[in-house]
Design a protein around this motif. Structure first.
Motif, PDB file in Angstrom:
ATOM      1  N   LYS A 100       0.850  -1.063  -0.129  1.00 45.80           N
ATOM      2  CA  LYS A 100       0.056   0.046  -0.061  1.00 45.80           C
ATOM      3  C   LYS A 100       0.709   1.349   0.077  1.00 45.80           C
ATOM      4  O   LYS A 100       1.863   1.322   0.746  1.00 45.80           O
ATOM      5  CB  LYS A 100      -0.943  -0.052   1.204  1.00 45.80           C
ATOM      6  CG  LYS A 100      -1.960  -1.164   1.127  1.00 45.80           C
ATOM      7  CD  LYS A 100      -3.000  -1.154   2.367  1.00 45.80           C
ATOM      8  CE  LYS A 100      -3.766  -2.208   2.351  1.00 45.80           C
ATOM      9  NZ  LYS A 100      -4.791  -2.262   3.292  1.00 45.80           N
ATOM     10  N   VAL A 101       0.583   2.169  -0.817  1.00 46.99           N
ATOM     11  CA  VAL A 101       1.222   3.431  -0.963  1.00 46.99           C
ATOM     12  C   VAL A 101       0.364   4.636  -0.872  1.00 46.99           C
ATOM     13  O   VAL A 101      -0.885   4.372  -1.272  1.00 46.99           O
ATOM     14  CB  VAL A 101       2.179   3.386  -2.283  1.00 46.99           C
ATOM     15  CG1 VAL A 101       3.177   2.328  -2.336  1.00 46.99           C
ATOM     16  CG2 VAL A 101       1.465   3.069  -3.304  1.00 46.99           C
ATOM     17  N   ARG A 102       0.861   5.766  -0.922  1.00 45.50           N
ATOM     18  CA  ARG A 102       0.223   6.994  -1.066  1.00 45.50           C
ATOM     19  C   ARG A 102       1.032   7.942  -1.794  1.00 45.50           C
ATOM     20  O   ARG A 102       2.214   7.965  -1.683  1.00 45.50           O
ATOM     21  CB  ARG A 102      -0.176   7.737   0.411  1.00 45.50           C
ATOM     22  CG  ARG A 102       0.776   7.901   1.223  1.00 45.50           C
ATOM     23  CD  ARG A 102       0.162   8.586   2.513  1.00 45.50           C
ATOM     24  NE  ARG A 102       1.326   8.958   3.625  1.00 45.50           N
ATOM     25  CZ  ARG A 102       2.229  10.039   3.610  1.00 45.50           C
ATOM     26  NH1 ARG A 102       2.027  10.849   2.715  1.00 45.50           N
ATOM     27  NH2 ARG A 102       3.019   9.968   4.578  1.00 45.50           N
ATOM     28  N   LEU A 103       0.400   8.911  -2.617  1.00 43.34           N
ATOM     29  CA  LEU A 103       1.060  10.140  -3.334  1.00 43.34           C
ATOM     30  C   LEU A 103       1.586  11.117  -2.370  1.00 43.34           C
ATOM     31  O   LEU A 103       0.937  11.507  -1.302  1.00 43.34           O
ATOM     32  CB  LEU A 103       0.169  10.524  -4.240  1.00 43.34           C
ATOM     33  CG  LEU A 103      -0.127   9.710  -5.657  1.00 43.34           C
ATOM     34  CD1 LEU A 103      -0.501   8.353  -5.608  1.00 43.34           C
ATOM     35  CD2 LEU A 103      -0.781  10.529  -6.725  1.00 43.34           C
ATOM     36  N   LEU A 104       2.752  11.438  -2.725  1.00 44.44           N
ATOM     37  CA  LEU A 104       3.381  12.773  -1.897  1.00 44.44           C
ATOM     38  C   LEU A 104       2.510  14.096  -2.095  1.00 44.44           C
ATOM     39  O   LEU A 104       2.196  14.727  -1.284  1.00 44.44           O
ATOM     40  CB  LEU A 104       4.734  12.948  -2.172  1.00 44.44           C
ATOM     41  CG  LEU A 104       5.774  11.982  -1.612  1.00 44.44           C
ATOM     42  CD1 LEU A 104       7.233  12.079  -2.333  1.00 44.44           C
ATOM     43  CD2 LEU A 104       5.851  12.172  -0.174  1.00 44.44           C
ATOM     44  N   ARG A 105       1.982  14.224  -3.379  1.00 43.75           N
ATOM     45  CA  ARG A 105       1.454  15.558  -3.716  1.00 43.75           C
ATOM     46  C   ARG A 105       0.050  15.529  -3.975  1.00 43.75           C
ATOM     47  O   ARG A 105      -0.790  16.391  -4.673  1.00 43.75           O
ATOM     48  CB  ARG A 105       1.955  16.261  -4.714  1.00 43.75           C
ATOM     49  CG  ARG A 105       3.675  16.672  -4.482  1.00 43.75           C
ATOM     50  CD  ARG A 105       4.253  17.368  -5.845  1.00 43.75           C
ATOM     51  NE  ARG A 105       5.767  17.728  -5.390  1.00 43.75           N
ATOM     52  CZ  ARG A 105       6.843  17.175  -5.366  1.00 43.75           C
ATOM     53  NH1 ARG A 105       6.567  15.503  -5.388  1.00 43.75           N
ATOM     54  NH2 ARG A 105       7.854  17.379  -4.934  1.00 43.75           N
ATOM     55  N   ALA A 106      -0.778  14.547  -3.465  1.00 42.53           N
ATOM     56  CA  ALA A 106      -2.025  14.175  -3.574  1.00 42.53           C
ATOM     57  C   ALA A 106      -2.611  13.444  -2.534  1.00 42.53           C
ATOM     58  O   ALA A 106      -1.943  12.798  -1.646  1.00 42.53           O
ATOM     59  CB  ALA A 106      -2.419  13.600  -5.046  1.00 42.53           C
ATOM     60  N   LYS A 107      -4.160  13.305  -2.444  1.00 40.77           N
ATOM     61  CA  LYS A 107      -4.590  12.434  -1.474  1.00 40.77           C
ATOM     62  C   LYS A 107      -4.960  11.250  -1.601  1.00 40.77           C
ATOM     63  O   LYS A 107      -5.374  10.470  -0.621  1.00 40.77           O
ATOM     64  CB  LYS A 107      -6.030  13.356  -1.302  1.00 40.77           C
ATOM     65  CG  LYS A 107      -6.084  14.589  -0.497  1.00 40.77           C
ATOM     66  CD  LYS A 107      -7.218  15.280  -0.362  1.00 40.77           C
ATOM     67  CE  LYS A 107      -7.282  16.528   0.131  1.00 40.77           C
ATOM     68  NZ  LYS A 107      -8.663  17.077   0.292  1.00 40.77           N
ATOM     69  N   GLU A 108      -4.649  10.799  -3.067  1.00 39.56           N
ATOM     70  CA  GLU A 108      -5.031   9.253  -3.265  1.00 39.56           C
ATOM     71  C   GLU A 108      -3.989   8.247  -2.737  1.00 39.56           C
ATOM     72  O   GLU A 108      -2.831   8.432  -2.437  1.00 39.56           O
ATOM     73  CB  GLU A 108      -4.684   9.219  -4.901  1.00 39.56           C
ATOM     74  CG  GLU A 108      -6.072   9.927  -5.657  1.00 39.56           C
ATOM     75  CD  GLU A 108      -5.855  11.156  -6.004  1.00 39.56           C
ATOM     76  OE1 GLU A 108      -4.721  11.565  -5.499  1.00 39.56           O
ATOM     77  OE2 GLU A 108      -6.602  11.755  -6.521  1.00 39.56           O
ATOM     78  N   GLN A 109      -4.546   7.098  -2.382  1.00 43.64           N
ATOM     79  CA  GLN A 109      -3.790   5.780  -2.053  1.00 43.64           C
ATOM     80  C   GLN A 109      -4.149   4.861  -2.899  1.00 43.64           C
ATOM     81  O   GLN A 109      -5.172   4.602  -3.404  1.00 43.64           O
ATOM     82  CB  GLN A 109      -3.970   5.541  -0.350  1.00 43.64           C
ATOM     83  CG  GLN A 109      -3.700   6.745   0.389  1.00 43.64           C
ATOM     84  CD  GLN A 109      -3.891   6.163   2.040  1.00 43.64           C
ATOM     85  OE1 GLN A 109      -4.076   4.938   2.220  1.00 43.64           O
ATOM     86  NE2 GLN A 109      -3.809   7.140   2.978  1.00 43.64           N
ATOM     87  N   GLY A 110      -3.200   3.882  -2.859  1.00 49.49           N
ATOM     88  CA  GLY A 110      -3.624   2.651  -3.712  1.00 49.49           C
ATOM     89  C   GLY A 110      -2.658   1.488  -3.280  1.00 49.49           C
ATOM     90  O   GLY A 110      -2.007   1.626  -2.362  1.00 49.49           O
ATOM     91  N   VAL A 111      -2.483   0.353  -4.326  1.00 44.17           N
ATOM     92  CA  VAL A 111      -1.683  -0.576  -4.117  1.00 44.17           C
ATOM     93  C   VAL A 111      -1.082  -0.697  -5.316  1.00 44.17           C
ATOM     94  O   VAL A 111      -1.474  -0.582  -6.367  1.00 44.17           O
ATOM     95  CB  VAL A 111      -2.753  -1.903  -4.335  1.00 44.17           C
ATOM     96  CG1 VAL A 111      -1.949  -3.074  -4.051  1.00 44.17           C
ATOM     97  CG2 VAL A 111      -3.685  -1.602  -2.688  1.00 44.17           C
ATOM     98  N   VAL A 112       0.374  -0.983  -5.090  1.00 42.81           N
ATOM     99  CA  VAL A 112       1.364  -1.396  -6.466  1.00 42.81           C
ATOM    100  C   VAL A 112       0.899  -2.428  -7.265  1.00 42.81           C
ATOM    101  O   VAL A 112       0.568  -3.717  -6.623  1.00 42.81           O
ATOM    102  CB  VAL A 112       2.720  -1.564  -5.789  1.00 42.81           C
ATOM    103  CG1 VAL A 112       3.692  -1.817  -6.801  1.00 42.81           C
ATOM    104  CG2 VAL A 112       3.049  -0.319  -5.163  1.00 42.81           C
TER     105      VAL A 112
END
Length: 342
Positions: free
Chosen positions: A6-18
């Protein structure tokens, strides 16, 4: 960072899965509603379990208010691996890795040719792997008898509490091949240790099972290996397995072009010569690790410094290198690097 993390974007609110690694430092991640987007690796940070726990605690103390239904949680659906970790320079241990968000009930065994020509199955282990966990098997596998290793068989069922889509059972066979197995060395998920890794649930194999009365086309059954095919595979001449050599290299390896090509460069350009030097370096280093050497020295010369820089860059990232340093300055000046192996 591995597939399923699981990861999140540094400059946005989105999170996701590789979900996939792309060329040029790009990573594909799956965000809410199943959408997949490419993102630069430098723009992603892992979401640690501790961070998620703290966020949950912070939310629990927030004032109560009406909340609209949110999108379903993003799940890591792929990440079942077989991993082989070196115990010493002669033996490996076998691990079954579950790097998904599903519970995985499994049976793991070995298939080998029987005395009468049939196929024998030997059960090794069964159990339930929780998400982000692993199970070490009891048997050790000897490097010297690699060509006689059995075919490993993994059968598994998926479970997750609550409303989920029905998933087809996993049935996968894996036979280690010399020409490919030793090229898969990487950091093993969950264990975070160096090892040889193979993924069992690649995306092409993971089609969800059809629901009752569905009009979807039925999924093909796993291919079954006949005793004749297995016997023919095991009796193939060893000459087909000579793609990788594990002869113990000398303690000092000279990477000068005139040493590697004593009969001349045959009109090779500088880029091709550099590739030859780097390929030789990689092969000799891996052979030194596989044969249990403690250290090895590479003579790269001074020149423009591009070869030395590239060697040090690769050594700095190698999981089996303890440290490296300029070697034998009295003899080579700064034209050699000594590598100490873990």
């Amino acid at each position: 960072m591995n597939i399923g993390d699981k990861v999140r974007l540094l400059r946005a609110k989105e999170q996701g899965v590789v979900s996939r690694f792309l060329p040029d430092g790009m990573i594909e991640i799956e965000i809410e509603d199943g959408f997949r987007i490419p993102v630069m690796r430098s723009e992603l940070v892992p979401v640690s379990p501790l961070e998620a726990e703290r966020l949950l605690k912070t939310t629990s103390y927030a004032p109560q208010k009406t909340v609209t239904p949110s999108a379903p949680a993003i799940l890591s659906n792929q990440g079942i691996y077989l991993a082989f970790l070196a115990v010493n320079d002669r033996e490996y241990t076998l691990h079954l890795i579950n790097n998904t968000d599903w519970e995985f009930a499994y049976v793991l065994g070995e298939e080998s040719a029987g005395a009468t020509g049939g196929v024998q199955f030997r059960g090794l282990h069964s159990g339930l792997l929780k998400p982000k966990s692993q199970q070490k098997m009891n048997d050790h596998y000897v490097h010297a008898s690699f060509e006689d290793w059995p075919t490993f068989v993994v059968q598994g069922l998926w479970f997750r509490a609550g409303k989920t889509s029905l998933r087809a059972p996993l049935i996968k066979r894996f036979k280690a091949r010399t020409t490919t197995f030793f090229k898969t060395k990487t950091t093993v998920p969950v264990l975070n240790l160096p090892g040889f890794l193979t993924q069992l649930d690649a995306e092409s194999d993971q089609s969800q099972a059809s629901a009752p009365n569905s009009n979807r086309t039925a999924q093909p059954q796993p291919k079954r290996i006949s005793p004749e095919e297995l016997k023919a595979e095991m009796l193939k001449p060893k000459s087909e397995m000579e793609g990788v050599s594990f002869e113990r290299p000398s303690a000092v390896v000279d990477l000068h072009v005139e040493k590697l090509l004593p009969n001349g460069t045959a009109n090779r350009n500088p880029a091709e010569l550099l590739k030859l030097q780097l390929d030789t370096f990689e092969k000799m280093l891996e052979n030194a690790i596989a044969s249990g050497m403690n250290e090895i020295t590479f003579i790269h010369g001074l020149g423009s410094g591009s070869l030395r820089t590239e060697l040090h860059k690769r050594l700095g990232k190698h999981p089996n290198v303890r440290f490296f340093e300029d070697a034998q300055k009295q003899k080579f000046g700064y034209g050699a690097t000594k590598v100490t192996i873990k």
